[in-house]
Write an enzyme that holds these catalytic residues in place. Structure first.
Site, PDB file in Angstrom:
ATOM      1  N   GLY A 142       2.881   0.392  -3.148  1.00 20.70           N
ATOM      2  CA  GLY A 142       2.315   0.284  -4.483  1.00 20.70           C
ATOM      3  C   GLY A 142       0.840   0.614  -4.467  1.00 20.70           C
TER       4      GLY A 142
ATOM      5  N   ASP B  12       0.851  -1.194   0.000  1.00 23.26           N
ATOM      6  CA  ASP B  12       0.000   0.000   0.000  1.00 23.26           C
ATOM      7  C   ASP B  12       0.881   1.235   0.000  1.00 23.26           C
ATOM      8  OD1 ASP B  12      -1.905   2.060   0.539  1.00 23.26           O
ATOM      9  OD2 ASP B  12      -3.214   0.596   1.483  1.00 23.26           O
TER      10      ASP B  12
ATOM     11  N   HIS C 105     -14.959  -4.796  -4.116  1.00 23.35           N
ATOM     12  CA  HIS C 105     -16.324  -4.262  -4.211  1.00 23.35           C
ATOM     13  C   HIS C 105     -16.358  -2.769  -4.552  1.00 23.35           C
ATOM     14  CE1 HIS C 105     -17.050  -2.800   0.241  1.00 23.35           C
ATOM     15  NE2 HIS C 105     -15.988  -2.238  -0.297  1.00 23.35           N
TER      16      HIS C 105
END
Length: 360
Positions: free
Chosen positions: A250, A224, A270
């Site tokens: 990333g 992250d 989602h």
């Protein structure tokens, strides 16, 4: 912390509650039942005001009068009493015989300084910007497209960055929900069989840190770009697992850390329309070991008309970002298109499930 109940027990309780709710609605004329549901938005606003004014915090040391609470909150005494009186009818606060107000279990959950506090979520649910977003749900239903980009002139994530004050409110509410799911996930799935666990888009790393606490021989990778800004180092240090994780900075659409045994994506898929969801999953497919596992931590929409948080969040996703919640069959189709085979869906004691898949 009390032991986590088995998922099957929670599902049974939820089914009983749903039947009781239907029975309650059947006991009054249909127009009255519908009116009560329509007016529940007013209750949301009343809870929001109590959270915004931190009224529950003023009762941390014991019962007080509305005037005393108003003095500390900086609000009008009479108006504060009227608000508390209304909320007490929903068992949020209680008025004693001497006229002082006291905390109830639900009012305690509005305190800002208690474990499991719902204050941040209450502030988000009643925030004017959140309400303006939902005021355009009709546009999304008419067009099938998210209305927020047209309303704000930019996508949801860009809007949060451009408006950091509301972005903090939104992320605070999301963190509240995420924290509620961590213990049920840890109790409902054995992560110890994976040597290297990659958490894609894991934010500050609370879930991965919790996993490493239980899976004592596993190594973790927090993939992250926002991890440092979110204070991930402090999260892993506090959990006592700072020697068993690394950060790989990333983005969701970048190549993912390769050769993981398990890849976690919690409430990631989602958020995105089909094409972008497939791109994210495709990057994981390129990185995962042949015998690795993909673990999607998501709401899985049940069949039928029973109530479930997935069905409400599904509308929220449609409104904001064009994402969606999926049924088990829809996840199987999505995963197959991305090069995976759905193995099983593991329910937890929360509303979130673990969709486990392997590469094919």
């Amino acid at each position: 912390m009390p032991p986590m109940p088995p998922a099957r027990v929670v599902r049974t309780v939820e089914a009983v509650r749903a039947r009781l709710q239907r029975l309650t609605q059947l006991m009054v004329p249909a127009p009255v039942a519908l009116l009560e549901l329509a007016m529940s938005s007013m209750v949301t606003q009343a809870i929001y005001v109590a959270a915004e004014l931190r009224l529950a915090d003023t009762l941390a040391d014991g019962p007080r009068t509305a005037e005393e609470m108003a003095r500390e909150a900086g609000s009008d005494p009479e108006a504060t009493h009227r608000l508390l009186r209304m909320l007490a009818g929903y068992r949020i606060f209680t008025e004693q015989s001497d006229g002082r107000f006291a905390l109830t279990p639900m009012a305690s959950a509005l305190r800002s300084d208690v474990p499991g506090s719902m204050r941040d979520m209450a502030v988000l649910m009643g925030h004017p910007i959140h309400w303006e977003d939902w005021g355009h749900l009709v546009d999304s239903v008419r067009t099938g497209e998210p209305s927020l980009p047209k309303l704000r002139g930019m996508g949801a994530f860009e809007y949060f960055e451009a408006n950091p004050e509301y972005g903090a409110v939104f992320m605070g509410g999301m963190s509240t929900l995420s924290n509620m799911e961590t213990e049920p996930i840890l109790a409902g799935y054995d992560f110890s069989r994976y040597r290297t666990i990659v958490d894609v888009g894991g934010g500050r790393g609370a879930l991965l840190a919790g996993i490493l606490q239980r899976a004592t021989t596993s190594q973790g990778v927090l993939f992250d770009s926002r991890a440092a800004d979110f204070g991930a180092a402090e999260t892993f240090e506090a959990a006592g697992v700072a020697d068993r994780y690394t950060i790989d900075a990333g983005g969701l659409f970048d190549p993912v850390t390769p050769d993981g045994d398990a890849y976690l994506l919690k409430h990631i898929v989602h958020d995105w329309p089909q094409a972008q969801a497939l791109e994210i999953l495709g990057n994981v497919r390129k990185a995962i070991k042949p015998d690795g596992r993909l673990l999607l931590l998501e709401f899985v929409t049940p069949q039928g008309n029973q109530p479930h948080p997935a069905k409400l969040v599904d509308l929220w996703l449609m409104l904001l970002v064009g994402g969606r919640e999926r049924t088990e069959a829809q996840y199987a189709e999505l995963l197959a298109e991305a090069g995976f085979r759905l193995d099983r869906v593991v329910q937890t004691a929360s509303a979130v499930s673990i969709v486990e898949a392997r590469p094919v």
